[in-house]
Design a protein around this motif. Structure first.
Motif, PDB file in Angstrom:
ATOM      1  N   ARG A  14      -6.504  -9.578   7.594  1.00 32.96           N
ATOM      2  CA  ARG A  14      -7.771  -8.733   7.632  1.00 32.96           C
ATOM      3  C   ARG A  14      -8.812  -8.780   9.041  1.00 32.96           C
ATOM      4  N   GLY A  15      -9.819  -8.146   9.271  1.00 34.82           N
ATOM      5  CA  GLY A  15     -10.641  -8.308  10.102  1.00 34.82           C
ATOM      6  C   GLY A  15     -10.290  -8.407  11.581  1.00 34.82           C
ATOM      7  N   LEU A  16     -10.402  -9.215  12.634  1.00 31.84           N
ATOM      8  CA  LEU A  16      -9.972  -9.213  13.906  1.00 31.84           C
ATOM      9  C   LEU A  16      -8.477  -9.457  14.117  1.00 31.84           C
ATOM     10  N   GLY A  17      -7.817 -10.383  13.172  1.00 34.02           N
ATOM     11  CA  GLY A  17      -6.503 -10.692  13.125  1.00 34.02           C
ATOM     12  C   GLY A  17      -5.476  -9.500  12.890  1.00 34.02           C
ATOM     13  N   ALA A  18      -6.035  -8.808  11.765  1.00 28.25           N
ATOM     14  CA  ALA A  18      -5.390  -7.282  11.584  1.00 28.25           C
ATOM     15  C   ALA A  18      -5.408  -6.466  12.817  1.00 28.25           C
ATOM     16  N   ALA A  19      -6.498  -6.398  13.218  1.00 29.02           N
ATOM     17  CA  ALA A  19      -6.703  -5.456  14.322  1.00 29.02           C
ATOM     18  C   ALA A  19      -6.032  -5.970  15.680  1.00 29.02           C
ATOM     19  N   ARG A  81       8.433 -11.544  27.139  1.00 28.68           N
ATOM     20  CA  ARG A  81       7.340 -11.777  27.004  1.00 28.68           C
ATOM     21  C   ARG A  81       6.841 -12.582  25.625  1.00 28.68           C
ATOM     22  N   VAL A  82       6.187 -13.703  25.524  1.00 28.59           N
ATOM     23  CA  VAL A  82       5.924 -14.341  24.279  1.00 28.59           C
ATOM     24  C   VAL A  82       4.374 -14.548  24.240  1.00 28.59           C
ATOM     25  N   VAL A  83       3.829 -14.257  23.251  1.00 28.06           N
ATOM     26  CA  VAL A  83       2.331 -14.607  23.142  1.00 28.06           C
ATOM     27  C   VAL A  83       2.161 -15.258  21.887  1.00 28.06           C
ATOM     28  N   LEU A  84       1.154 -16.166  21.819  1.00 31.04           N
ATOM     29  CA  LEU A  84       0.921 -16.805  20.574  1.00 31.04           C
ATOM     30  C   LEU A  84      -0.783 -16.514  20.455  1.00 31.04           C
ATOM     31  N   VAL A  85      -1.152 -15.875  19.436  1.00 31.91           N
ATOM     32  CA  VAL A  85      -2.776 -15.671  19.220  1.00 31.91           C
ATOM     33  C   VAL A  85      -2.957 -16.648  17.935  1.00 31.91           C
ATOM     34  N   ASN A  86      -3.713 -17.589  18.419  1.00 30.11           N
ATOM     35  CA  ASN A  86      -4.435 -18.430  17.168  1.00 30.11           C
ATOM     36  C   ASN A  86      -5.604 -17.872  16.859  1.00 30.11           C
ATOM     37  N   ASN A  87      -5.694 -16.861  15.805  1.00 32.73           N
ATOM     38  CA  ASN A  87      -6.783 -16.357  15.489  1.00 32.73           C
ATOM     39  C   ASN A  87      -7.525 -16.873  14.039  1.00 32.73           C
ATOM     40  N   ALA A  88      -6.475 -17.292  13.106  1.00 32.27           N
ATOM     41  CA  ALA A  88      -6.919 -17.883  11.896  1.00 32.27           C
ATOM     42  C   ALA A  88      -8.181 -18.906  11.921  1.00 32.27           C
ATOM     43  N   GLY A  89      -9.283 -18.678  11.095  1.00 29.06           N
ATOM     44  CA  GLY A  89     -10.257 -19.552  11.193  1.00 29.06           C
ATOM     45  C   GLY A  89     -11.206 -19.623  10.050  1.00 29.06           C
ATOM     46  N   LEU A  90     -11.918 -20.638   9.998  1.00 30.29           N
ATOM     47  CA  LEU A  90     -12.875 -20.815   8.707  1.00 30.29           C
ATOM     48  C   LEU A  90     -14.423 -21.184   9.341  1.00 30.29           C
TER      49      LEU A  90
END
Length: 247
Positions: A14-19, A81-90
């Motif tokens: 959801r939200g930014l992570g889904a986008a 190319r490998v990309v890690l996006v640490n998006n999850a947060g509370l």
């Protein structure tokens, strides 16, 4: 983009992570997505290109076990190319120090700090053969400015910023890292903020006004700007950034 791009995205439902996941998929990246739940819409629109791992990032024992089983290394093998996006947060717990529940603090620190740092370390080890390696921490202005009632959120986002600064000083064999604040985005977290009592978050009315006056960016707008930066040549030239200041 290179011949093959693989992106690992946490909190993609959801939200930014889904986008963010959608924006990467639209640019022909394949996705390894980690969240408590699946994103059926995303998987349906990009068949065969979304691998989903159902994992609660507050369960550090489960995360440790998953990181040890080789799935991450297998996913990145063969990617240019490998990309890690640490998006999850509370956001929670919100409120003065004495009101904060110990279990809620532990959960927030696990999801916001321990999990992204654990995944980042495993990613760095697993992706050593990739020509282009990038780590993105989704930070916040709250990591750079203190807000009443947000001591846990502010501290955990500041931890991501400082982690990126320190990692950038290491010899990382070409790995790039940046902790990026995406601006104020119209997500469920913003709704959570507006639903918080003034006794717990005295600045709530400022966020009410942002919504009322149409000053919140959509997740899609923020994701496009962020991914343009993440995949651009300038990424990693500084260990922290704010999407609103990148032009």
């Amino acid at each position: 983009m290179p011949q093959k791009t693989l992106a690992i995205v946490t909190g993609h439902t959801r939200g930014l992570g889904a986008a963010l996941a959608d924006a990467l998929l639209s640019l022909d990246a394949d996705i390894l997505a980690i969240s408590r739940n699946r994103n059926a819409d995303l998987a349906a629109r990009y068949p065969g290109r979304v691998q989903e791992v159902e994992l609660d990032l507050s369960d550090l024992a489960a995360l440790t076990a998953w990181l040890a089983d080789g799935a991450l290394r297998q996913a990145v093998t063969g990617a240019d190319r490998v990309v890690l996006v640490n998006n999850a947060g509370l956001l929670a717990p919100v409120g003065p120090l004495a009101s904060q529940d110990a279990a809620a603090i532990a959960r927030a620190v696990s999801v916001n700090v321990a999990a992204p740092l654990m995944i980042a370390a495993a990613f760095a080890a697993a992706s050593a053969d990739a020509a282009d390696r990038r780590i993105v921490h989704i930070s916040s202005g709250a990591g750079r400015n203190a807000y009443p009632g947000w001591s846990i959120y502010c501290a955990t986002k500041a931890a991501l910023d400082q982690h990126a600064r320190a990692v950038a000083l290491d010899d990382n064999q070409g790995l790039r890292i940046c902790s990026v604040a995406p601006g104020v985005v119209d997500t469920d977290m913003q709704a959570e903020i507006r639903g918080t009592g003034l006794d717990r978050f005295p600045l709530r009315e400022r966020f009410d006004a942002l919504k009322r006056d149409g000053q919140l960016a959509t997740p899609e707008e923020s994701a496009r700007k962020l991914i343009d930066y993440v995949l651009g040549d300038a990424f990693g030239s500084t260990p922290t950034a704010d999407i609103r200041e990148l032009g």
